[in-house]
Design a protein around this motif. Structure first.
Motif, PDB file in Angstrom:
ATOM      1  N   ARG A  61    -118.566  28.219 100.773  1.00  0.00           N
ATOM      2  CA  ARG A  61    -117.632  28.256  99.643  1.00  0.00           C
ATOM      3  C   ARG A  61    -117.512  29.660  99.067  1.00  0.00           C
ATOM      4  NH1 ARG A  61    -117.737  22.599  96.312  1.00  0.00           N
ATOM      5  NH2 ARG A  61    -118.324  21.215  98.031  1.00  0.00           N
ATOM      6  N   ALA A  62    -118.635  30.346  98.915  1.00  0.00           N
ATOM      7  CA  ALA A  62    -118.597  31.691  98.344  1.00  0.00           C
ATOM      8  C   ALA A  62    -117.865  32.666  99.265  1.00  0.00           C
ATOM      9  CB  ALA A  62    -120.013  32.187  98.072  1.00  0.00           C
ATOM     10  N   ALA A  63    -118.067  32.542 100.565  1.00  0.00           N
ATOM     11  CA  ALA A  63    -117.377  33.431 101.511  1.00  0.00           C
ATOM     12  C   ALA A  63    -115.871  33.264 101.417  1.00  0.00           C
ATOM     13  CB  ALA A  63    -117.864  33.144 102.927  1.00  0.00           C
ATOM     14  N   LYS A  65    -114.216  32.249  98.797  1.00  0.00           N
ATOM     15  CA  LYS A  65    -113.754  32.735  97.497  1.00  0.00           C
ATOM     16  C   LYS A  65    -113.760  34.252  97.407  1.00  0.00           C
ATOM     17  CE  LYS A  65    -115.331  28.540  95.140  1.00  0.00           C
ATOM     18  NZ  LYS A  65    -116.357  27.914  94.262  1.00  0.00           N
ATOM     19  N   ALA A  66    -114.741  34.888  98.034  1.00  0.00           N
ATOM     20  CA  ALA A  66    -114.882  36.345  97.957  1.00  0.00           C
ATOM     21  C   ALA A  66    -114.240  37.066  99.126  1.00  0.00           C
ATOM     22  CB  ALA A  66    -116.358  36.728  97.859  1.00  0.00           C
ATOM     23  N   ASN A  67    -113.659  36.300 100.077  1.00  0.00           N
ATOM     24  CA  ASN A  67    -112.969  36.908 101.210  1.00  0.00           C
ATOM     25  C   ASN A  67    -113.925  37.742 102.066  1.00  0.00           C
ATOM     26  OD1 ASN A  67    -110.491  36.905 102.542  1.00  0.00           O
ATOM     27  ND2 ASN A  67    -109.867  38.864 101.665  1.00  0.00           N
ATOM     28  N   VAL A  68    -115.127  37.168 102.297  1.00  0.00           N
ATOM     29  CA  VAL A  68    -116.109  37.828 103.155  1.00  0.00           C
ATOM     30  C   VAL A  68    -116.522  36.857 104.261  1.00  0.00           C
ATOM     31  CG1 VAL A  68    -116.953  39.296 101.289  1.00  0.00           C
ATOM     32  CG2 VAL A  68    -118.088  37.090 101.725  1.00  0.00           C
ATOM     33  N   LEU A  69    -117.372  37.304 105.144  1.00  0.00           N
ATOM     34  CA  LEU A  69    -117.870  36.452 106.219  1.00  0.00           C
ATOM     35  C   LEU A  69    -119.224  35.866 105.855  1.00  0.00           C
ATOM     36  CD1 LEU A  69    -117.051  38.455 109.490  1.00  0.00           C
ATOM     37  CD2 LEU A  69    -115.582  36.907 108.167  1.00  0.00           C
ATOM     38  N   SER A 264    -121.468  28.742  94.002  1.00  0.00           N
ATOM     39  CA  SER A 264    -120.615  29.553  94.882  1.00  0.00           C
ATOM     40  C   SER A 264    -119.699  30.464  94.070  1.00  0.00           C
ATOM     41  CB  SER A 264    -119.808  28.661  95.825  1.00  0.00           C
ATOM     42  OG  SER A 264    -118.996  27.744  95.131  1.00  0.00           O
ATOM     43  N   ASP A 265    -119.232  30.023  92.905  1.00  0.00           N
ATOM     44  CA  ASP A 265    -118.468  30.904  92.020  1.00  0.00           C
ATOM     45  C   ASP A 265    -119.319  32.103  91.590  1.00  0.00           C
ATOM     46  OD1 ASP A 265    -116.131  29.397  92.031  1.00  0.00           O
ATOM     47  OD2 ASP A 265    -116.557  28.388  90.131  1.00  0.00           O
ATOM     48  N   HIS A 266    -120.550  31.818  91.210  1.00  0.00           N
ATOM     49  CA  HIS A 266    -121.456  32.867  90.736  1.00  0.00           C
ATOM     50  C   HIS A 266    -121.746  33.865  91.852  1.00  0.00           C
ATOM     51  CE1 HIS A 266    -124.324  34.382  87.801  1.00  0.00           C
ATOM     52  NE2 HIS A 266    -125.285  34.394  88.713  1.00  0.00           N
ATOM     53  N   LEU A 267    -122.004  33.358  93.045  1.00  0.00           N
ATOM     54  CA  LEU A 267    -122.272  34.230  94.181  1.00  0.00           C
ATOM     55  C   LEU A 267    -121.045  35.056  94.540  1.00  0.00           C
ATOM     56  CD1 LEU A 267    -123.913  35.303  96.550  1.00  0.00           C
ATOM     57  CD2 LEU A 267    -123.438  33.174  97.776  1.00  0.00           C
ATOM     58  N   ALA A 268    -119.876  34.434  94.555  1.00  0.00           N
ATOM     59  CA  ALA A 268    -118.644  35.161  94.890  1.00  0.00           C
ATOM     60  C   ALA A 268    -118.378  36.281  93.890  1.00  0.00           C
ATOM     61  CB  ALA A 268    -117.461  34.194  94.938  1.00  0.00           C
ATOM     62  N   ALA A 269    -118.607  36.017  92.602  1.00  0.00           N
ATOM     63  CA  ALA A 269    -118.411  37.049  91.584  1.00  0.00           C
ATOM     64  C   ALA A 269    -119.390  38.203  91.788  1.00  0.00           C
ATOM     65  CB  ALA A 269    -118.577  36.446  90.193  1.00  0.00           C
ATOM     66  N   ALA A 270    -120.630  37.874  92.133  1.00  0.00           N
ATOM     67  CA  ALA A 270    -121.626  38.916  92.387  1.00  0.00           C
ATOM     68  C   ALA A 270    -121.252  39.752  93.606  1.00  0.00           C
ATOM     69  CB  ALA A 270    -123.003  38.285  92.585  1.00  0.00           C
ATOM     70  N   VAL A 271    -120.761  39.094  94.652  1.00  0.00           N
ATOM     71  CA  VAL A 271    -120.340  39.815  95.863  1.00  0.00           C
ATOM     72  C   VAL A 271    -119.244  40.819  95.529  1.00  0.00           C
ATOM     73  CG1 VAL A 271    -119.121  39.528  98.055  1.00  0.00           C
ATOM     74  CG2 VAL A 271    -121.072  38.064  97.520  1.00  0.00           C
ATOM     75  N   GLU A 272    -118.299  40.424  94.697  1.00  0.00           N
ATOM     76  CA  GLU A 272    -117.223  41.350  94.314  1.00  0.00           C
ATOM     77  C   GLU A 272    -117.801  42.578  93.601  1.00  0.00           C
ATOM     78  OE1 GLU A 272    -114.261  41.335  95.252  1.00  0.00           O
ATOM     79  OE2 GLU A 272    -113.947  39.283  95.959  1.00  0.00           O
ATOM     80  N   GLU A 273    -118.779  42.361  92.740  1.00  0.00           N
ATOM     81  CA  GLU A 273    -119.414  43.488  92.057  1.00  0.00           C
ATOM     82  C   GLU A 273    -120.195  44.358  93.035  1.00  0.00           C
ATOM     83  OE1 GLU A 273    -119.440  44.581  88.658  1.00  0.00           O
ATOM     84  OE2 GLU A 273    -117.607  43.392  88.888  1.00  0.00           O
ATOM     85  N   LEU A 274    -120.879  43.734  93.974  1.00  0.00           N
ATOM     86  CA  LEU A 274    -121.700  44.487  94.915  1.00  0.00           C
ATOM     87  C   LEU A 274    -120.866  45.303  95.899  1.00  0.00           C
ATOM     88  CD1 LEU A 274    -124.470  41.830  95.585  1.00  0.00           C
ATOM     89  CD2 LEU A 274    -124.720  43.977  94.317  1.00  0.00           C
ATOM     90  N   LYS A 275    -119.601  44.964  96.038  1.00  0.00           N
ATOM     91  CA  LYS A 275    -118.702  45.771  96.868  1.00  0.00           C
ATOM     92  C   LYS A 275    -118.530  47.173  96.297  1.00  0.00           C
ATOM     93  CE  LYS A 275    -115.930  41.882  98.644  1.00  0.00           C
ATOM     94  NZ  LYS A 275    -114.601  41.208  98.619  1.00  0.00           N
ATOM     95  N   LYS A 276    -118.844  47.347  95.007  1.00  0.00           N
ATOM     96  CA  LYS A 276    -118.687  48.637  94.339  1.00  0.00           C
ATOM     97  C   LYS A 276    -119.873  49.575  94.595  1.00  0.00           C
ATOM     98  CE  LYS A 276    -116.335  46.277  90.500  1.00  0.00           C
ATOM     99  NZ  LYS A 276    -116.421  45.974  89.031  1.00  0.00           N
ATOM    100  N   VAL A 277    -120.960  49.031  95.095  1.00  0.00           N
ATOM    101  CA  VAL A 277    -122.172  49.837  95.293  1.00  0.00           C
ATOM    102  C   VAL A 277    -121.981  50.794  96.467  1.00  0.00           C
ATOM    103  CG1 VAL A 277    -124.629  49.762  95.858  1.00  0.00           C
ATOM    104  CG2 VAL A 277    -123.632  48.004  94.359  1.00  0.00           C
TER     105      VAL A 277
END
Length: 290
Positions: A61-63, A65-69, A264-277
């Motif tokens: 679900r998180a993948a 939502k966050a458009n990742v694999l 999965s919402d929480h994880l997807a939001a975190a993934v979006e933030e971690l893309k900035k690292v």
């Protein structure tokens, strides 16, 4: 790679894709989620795959939502305390700590070799954390990759799912085979849940400890004189003979669906933030692959 649209991949699961799909994804993204869990006894009313099913569903679900694999799961975890006596047919599979660390290392090292820079392991089994800190540090020091672990479960800290749980603190909503895990398995595949086999029970201190030592859940800590300064290695059946810690009878599929969505919402939001690292990879090539 003309004609590919990363947002319209037919699947976010790595093993569903062919090299052109993976190459196109890596042209714009470098994050992957890796589900990991355990195959272990969860009472007589839940499947032994409970922990990994949880991690797989949250990852999927998180993948999306966050458009990742997300990758194929690491099914077996660190569960020596769940093995129980020989020839009792409990079904638990366990890796030794060194084996689990090796599997995590080789999985991540292969992914980094291919071009993934951000690897988040989605862990459905608490006891995996007892064995894994060393390998996450080793991988970071060795490669510079961003590595992390997301833990979609409750136990003592229910966090974003607390308002969904009806069990009292004493009924341990987030513990083993209790309200939370029973709910998510009802949502995942209700045919695997046999609630008529369930029991409402609590953890206990092992019989070999004096009665002055207390235990109410499966945390590593044991209480003595009202304080939790002690830890003892113990088998799960010594503190939870039936494999259940809590009351599973307030579980519903509706709660399970909400739990999956919130984690999965929480994880997807975190993934979006971690893309900035900013990530600087060194030693991309996997040399010690044999």
């Amino acid at each position: 790679m003309k004609g590919y649209n990363v947002a319209e991949l037919h699947s976010r699961l790595l093993t569903d894709l062919a090299p052109p799909d993976i190459q196109e994804y890596l042209s714009t993204g470098d994050t992957i989620l890796v589900p990991m869990g355990a195959v272990e006894m969860h009472g007589y009313h839940l499947p032994i795959g409970t922990d990994i099913y949880n991690a797989m569903e949250v990852s999927k679900r998180a993948a999306n939502k966050a458009n990742v694999l997300y990758g194929p799961p690491i099914w077996t975890g660190y569960s020596p305390h769940h093995l129980r006596e020989p020839e009792t047919g409990q079904g638990t599979l366990t890796f030794r700590g060194e084996t689990l660390r090796a599997v995590i290392h080789d999985t991540a090292r292969s992914l980094i070799h291919h071009g993934f820079n951000r690897i988040i392991f989605v862990n459905g089994h608490t006891s995996n954390t007892k064995a894994t800190d060393e390998v996450f540090r080793q991988l970071r020091y060795e490669t510079g990759a961003l590595l992390g672990m997301f833990k979609p479960y409750g136990e003592r800290y229910l966090g974003i799912i607390e308002d969904l749980m009806e069990n009292s603190k004493e009924e341990t909503a987030g513990w083993h085979a209790s309200e939370q895990e029973t709910s998510i398995m009802m949502a995942y595949n209700p045919a695997n849940v046999k609630l008529e086999r369930g029991i409402d029970t609590r953890a206990q201190a092992p019989d070999w400890l004096p009665s002055s030592f207390k235990k109410v859940d499966a945390s590593p800590d044991v209480e003595f004189q009202g304080y939790e300064y002690f830890y003892f290695p113990m088998e799960h059946q010594e503190m939870a003979p039936h494999g259940v810690i809590g009351n599973p009878f307030r579980a519903t599929a509706e709660k399970g669906e909400q739990i999956f969505e919130r984690f999965s919402d929480h994880l997807a939001a975190a993934v979006e933030e971690l893309k900035k690292v900013k990530v600087d990879i060194r030693n991309r090539k996997y040399v010690q692959k044999a």
